[in-house]
Design a protein around this motif. Structure first.
Motif, PDB file in Angstrom:
ATOM      1  N   SER A  76       0.821  -1.218   0.000  1.00  0.00           N
ATOM      2  CA  SER A  76       0.000   0.000   0.000  1.00  0.00           C
ATOM      3  C   SER A  76       0.849   1.260   0.000  1.00  0.00           C
ATOM      4  CB  SER A  76      -0.917   0.012   1.226  1.00  0.00           C
ATOM      5  OG  SER A  76      -0.145   0.042   2.411  1.00  0.00           O
ATOM      6  N   PHE A  77       0.191   2.380  -0.330  1.00  0.00           N
ATOM      7  CA  PHE A  77       0.807   3.697  -0.235  1.00  0.00           C
ATOM      8  C   PHE A  77      -0.283   4.749  -0.165  1.00  0.00           C
ATOM      9  CE2 PHE A  77       0.200   3.248  -4.787  1.00  0.00           C
ATOM     10  CZ  PHE A  77      -0.197   4.502  -5.208  1.00  0.00           C
ATOM     11  N   GLU A  78       0.105   5.941   0.248  1.00  0.00           N
ATOM     12  CA  GLU A  78      -0.779   7.109   0.267  1.00  0.00           C
ATOM     13  C   GLU A  78      -0.174   8.168  -0.633  1.00  0.00           C
ATOM     14  OE1 GLU A  78      -1.534   8.560   4.212  1.00  0.00           O
ATOM     15  OE2 GLU A  78      -1.670   6.523   5.004  1.00  0.00           O
ATOM     16  N   ALA A  79      -1.033   8.886  -1.345  1.00  0.00           N
ATOM     17  CA  ALA A  79      -0.590  10.003  -2.191  1.00  0.00           C
ATOM     18  C   ALA A  79      -1.586  11.136  -2.026  1.00  0.00           C
ATOM     19  CB  ALA A  79      -0.482   9.568  -3.648  1.00  0.00           C
ATOM     20  N   THR A  80      -1.658  11.669  -0.818  1.00  0.00           N
ATOM     21  CA  THR A  80      -2.694  12.655  -0.493  1.00  0.00           C
ATOM     22  C   THR A  80      -2.587  13.933  -1.312  1.00  0.00           C
ATOM     23  OG1 THR A  80      -1.375  13.390   1.379  1.00  0.00           O
ATOM     24  CG2 THR A  80      -3.072  11.747   1.824  1.00  0.00           C
TER      25      THR A  80
END
Length: 110
Positions: A66-70
């Motif tokens: 997973s990853f976040e790219a806000t």
């Protein structure tokens, strides 16, 4: 407006990456992992890819990448696989920010 087109752009990027990685792939797990790497690259800046392996008991194992790219309106993107002695399932999910009640993109294969 930009806010209205960014979620569509993210969905389009996911669909293109998924289609491209599955075009010649026989190994779904490798294809999902390649899709996550392509999405992670396309949605920079993002947090580093994180991989968690979970023992689900009775010989079953789950893996979440997973990853976040806000900054790119991607609250969270994850590829999940569950492998047990008789079957394997894969999921790819993405949530557009700021609403995270349900995935905005969901693909599953068993």
């Amino acid at each position: 407006s930009t806010l209205q087109t960014q979620p569509f752009a993210m969905q389009l990027a996911i669909a293109i990456a998924l289609a491209a990685s599955h075009a010649s792939a026989l190994d779904v797990g490798a294809s999902m992992r390649a899709t996550m790497h392509k999405l992670h690259t396309a949605l920079q800046p993002a947090t580093p890819l994180q991989e968690d392996v979970i023992d689900l008991g009775d010989g079953a194992q789950g893996t979440v990448v997973s990853f976040e790219a806000t900054d790119r309106d991607c609250a969270w993107c994850a590829a999940t696989s569950i492998i047990d002695g008789t079957s394997t399932s894969w999921e790819l999910e993405a949530w557009n920010g700021p609403s995270v009640e349900a995935p905005h993109f969901y693909a599953s294969l068993e």
